[in-house]
Design an enzyme around this catalytic site. Structure first.
Site, PDB file in Angstrom:
ATOM      1  N   ARG A  64       1.753  -0.996 -19.221  1.00  6.85           N
ATOM      2  CA  ARG A  64       2.126  -1.150 -17.826  1.00  6.85           C
ATOM      3  C   ARG A  64       1.260  -2.251 -17.243  1.00  6.85           C
ATOM      4  NH1 ARG A  64      -2.444  -0.816 -16.667  1.00  6.85           N
ATOM      5  NH2 ARG A  64      -1.846  -0.704 -14.514  1.00  6.85           N
ATOM      6  N   GLY A  65       1.485  -2.560 -15.961  1.00  7.77           N
ATOM      7  CA  GLY A  65       0.809  -3.718 -15.379  1.00  7.77           C
ATOM      8  C   GLY A  65       1.731  -4.924 -15.571  1.00  7.77           C
ATOM      9  N   ALA A  66       1.918  -5.675 -14.488  1.00 10.87           N
ATOM     10  CA  ALA A  66       2.953  -6.716 -14.513  1.00 10.87           C
ATOM     11  C   ALA A  66       2.821  -7.714 -15.676  1.00 10.87           C
ATOM     12  CB  ALA A  66       2.959  -7.428 -13.165  1.00 10.87           C
ATOM     13  N   ARG A 119      11.901  -1.464 -15.888  1.00 11.45           N
ATOM     14  CA  ARG A 119      11.125  -1.281 -14.652  1.00 11.45           C
ATOM     15  C   ARG A 119      11.502  -2.397 -13.679  1.00 11.45           C
ATOM     16  NH1 ARG A 119       5.032   0.180 -14.935  1.00 11.45           N
ATOM     17  NH2 ARG A 119       5.625   1.090 -12.928  1.00 11.45           N
ATOM     18  N   GLN A 146      -3.914   5.589 -12.266  1.00  9.36           N
ATOM     19  CA  GLN A 146      -4.325   4.462 -13.128  1.00  9.36           C
ATOM     20  C   GLN A 146      -5.763   4.030 -12.842  1.00  9.36           C
ATOM     21  OE1 GLN A 146      -1.390   4.635 -11.483  1.00  9.36           O
ATOM     22  NE2 GLN A 146       0.196   3.397 -12.445  1.00  9.36           N
ATOM     23  N   ASP A 152       2.525  -7.048  -8.431  1.00 10.80           N
ATOM     24  CA  ASP A 152       3.640  -6.911  -9.372  1.00 10.80           C
ATOM     25  C   ASP A 152       4.741  -7.915  -9.072  1.00 10.80           C
ATOM     26  OD1 ASP A 152       2.274  -4.102  -9.028  1.00 10.80           O
ATOM     27  OD2 ASP A 152       3.146  -4.222 -11.042  1.00 10.80           O
ATOM     28  N   ASN A 191       2.655  -4.353  -4.620  1.00  8.98           N
ATOM     29  CA  ASN A 191       1.656  -3.826  -5.561  1.00  8.98           C
ATOM     30  C   ASN A 191       1.743  -2.300  -5.515  1.00  8.98           C
ATOM     31  OD1 ASN A 191      -0.475  -4.428  -7.465  1.00  8.98           O
ATOM     32  ND2 ASN A 191      -1.891  -3.534  -6.002  1.00  8.98           N
ATOM     33  N   LYS A 192       0.930  -1.668  -6.315  1.00 10.76           N
ATOM     34  CA  LYS A 192       0.974  -0.208  -6.448  1.00 10.76           C
ATOM     35  C   LYS A 192       0.947   0.480  -5.086  1.00 10.76           C
ATOM     36  CE  LYS A 192       1.388   1.649  -9.454  1.00 10.76           C
ATOM     37  NZ  LYS A 192       2.751   2.084  -9.883  1.00 10.76           N
TER      38      LYS A 192
HETATM   39  O1  MRU Z   1       2.931   0.980 -12.300  1.00  9.12           O
HETATM   40  P1  MRU Z   1       1.935   0.071 -12.957  1.00  9.12           P
HETATM   41  O2  MRU Z   1       0.752   0.766 -13.512  1.00  9.12           O
HETATM   42  O3  MRU Z   1       2.615  -0.851 -13.946  1.00  9.12           O
HETATM   43  O4  MRU Z   1       1.460  -0.827 -11.760  1.00  9.12           O
HETATM   44  C1  MRU Z   1       0.476  -1.801 -11.898  1.00  9.12           C
HETATM   45  C2  MRU Z   1       0.002  -2.226 -10.594  1.00  9.12           C
HETATM   46  O5  MRU Z   1       0.612  -2.067  -9.569  1.00  9.12           O
HETATM   47  C3  MRU Z   1      -1.304  -2.847 -10.552  1.00  9.12           C
HETATM   48  O6  MRU Z   1      -1.928  -2.519  -9.358  1.00  9.12           O
HETATM   49  C4  MRU Z   1      -1.329  -4.308 -10.656  1.00  9.12           C
HETATM   50  O7  MRU Z   1      -1.919  -4.881  -9.596  1.00  9.12           O
HETATM   51  C5  MRU Z   1      -0.225  -5.123 -10.974  1.00  9.12           C
HETATM   52  S1  MRU Z   1      -0.484  -5.603 -12.613  1.00  9.12           S
HETATM   53  C6  MRU Z   1      -1.888  -6.627 -12.674  1.00  9.12           C
END
Ligand code: MRU
Length: 367
Positions: A53-55, A90, A202, A243, A253-254
């Site tokens: 996970r993570g962009a 996703r 996370q 993201d 973002n998250k």
């Molecule tokens: O749902 P995830 O764990 O894939 O989300 C990741 C995020 O939102 C992180 O905060 C992040 O900033 C983006 S990836 C570097």
């Protein structure tokens, strides 16, 4: 970066007829298990189940998934099917589409017999470019931390971060945490407030784990503690990832990032977002209301998973049976709350003008 003193990347390919390997992040921090992705479907499953996970890492995994698909069936129809399958995993991180567009452009013009090897080469170059970008983000963000450290006369710079935008979210180094690692290696005292990041935690499971692996001082906090700490002057800088970032600097973002940005704004705490260009969506004029927000399972809200005393991983309910729960996984922070965007090309103002200053080649892209 390091886990128990050993260097890892989050994804790697081995051998002449490459096999692709990932760290299964659903088991961290309790178990370190490496998984093999043998088929495109395995890559799609790994992204959808958040084993990766993570962009940036989602993008790199999709690229390798496409390469695995090219080995299974290099015909046009097969490749388009694999692309659709990966694209549907996703919706929010735009790196997924970015990587698949690069793969398609590199592979489809070739004769079928040449496609699989070209696809693995292209996937490796996407992964390598991510490492280079994240390292550069670290260098640009380091300058900000150095300024704060100088102002504090060498006392530790307190960074608050949300979710995991460290090396586990990318191929290596990470986005928001790359400046922290750069500062730590430069001998600057830095301490990170780690938001636990409900519902999937996370921050607690991944950010705390990777900061410990690199020996960076950190403190885990409940998501609701950030505003209070900012009011008390105990946060010098908020650093988060993204993201998807729209052309005007709005940042997805998250979930929970927006609340941190509001609290930072109210308390005069600089709020920076770190991202590689693969996270920029030049086709979106603005982000609020336009970025697709992933809605995940209610079970992620009503249940938590953790390590039981007997060493097993257990999932337990925290709400009455049948409680309705909503689970939007991301939110959008408007550009006006963002102090700056730390990219691989430098720090940009969170605006179309600021971004175009660093990426002038995008001036003609219609938003
Ligand atoms: O749902 P995830 O764990 O894939 O989300 C990741 C995020 O939102 C992180 O905060 C992040 O900033 C983006 S990836 C570097």
């Amino acid at each position: 970066l390091r886990i128990q003193g050993k260097f890892y990347r989050t994804i790697w390919a081995l051998g002449e007829a490459p096999t692709v390997h990932i760290i299964d992040q659903t088991l961290l921090p309790h178990r370190l298990e490496i998984r093999t992705l043998a088929r495109a479907a395995d890559a799609a499953e790994a992204i959808a189940a958040m084993r990766v996970r993570g962009a940036p890492l989602i993008g790199a995994t999709a690229a390798y998934g496409y390469a695995l698909g090219a080995r299974e069936d290099p015909a046009d129809a097969g490749l388009e099917r694999v692309r659709d399958q990966l694209l549907s995993t996703r919706p929010t991180a735009v790196n997924l589409r970015w990587a698949l567009d690069l793969m398609r452009a590199a592979v489809l013009p070739l004769p079928p017999a040449a496609r699989a090897s070209a696809a693995f080469e292209q996937a490796a170059s996407i992964a390598e470019a991510d490492v280079v970008s994240c390292r550069a983000i670290g260098g640009h963000g380091l300058a900000l931390i150095e300024q704060l450290a100088a102002r504090k006369g060498g006392a530790a710079v307190n960074v608050l971060t949300h979710c995991n935008a460290g090396w586990l979210a990318a191929v290596d180094w990470g986005t928001a945490l790359a400046p922290v690692y750069a500062a730590h290696r430069a001998g600057i005292a830095v301490h990170v407030w780690v938001d636990e990041t409900r519902p999937r935690n996370q921050g607690a499971s991944l950010t705390a784990y990777e900061l410990a692996g690199e020996g960076v001082a950190h403190t885990l906090i409940a998501d609701n503690a950030g505003g209070h700490l900012m009011q008390q002057g105990r946060v010098d800088l908020c650093l988060v990832g993204s993201d998807r970032t729209a052309a005007n600097g709005d940042v997805a973002n998250k979930i929970g990032t927006y609340l941190k940005a509001l609290a930072a704004h109210d308390n005069g705490v600089p709020f920076y977002v770190a991202l590689p260009c693969s996270t920029l969506d030049w086709g979106l004029a603005s982000g609020v209301g336009s970025i697709p927000i992933e809605e995940r399972s209610a079970r992620e809200v009503t249940h938590v998973t953790g390590l039981a005393a007997d060493g097993t991983l257990n999932t337990v309910a925290i709400a009455p049976p049948g409680t309705p729960a909503a689970n939007p996984a991301f939110d959008v922070t408007p550009a006006r709350l963002v102090t700056g965007l730390i990219t691989e090309r430098g720090v940009a103002a969170a605006s179309r003008g600021g971004l175009l200053h660093l990426y002038p080649e995008q001036a003609g892209t219609p938003a």
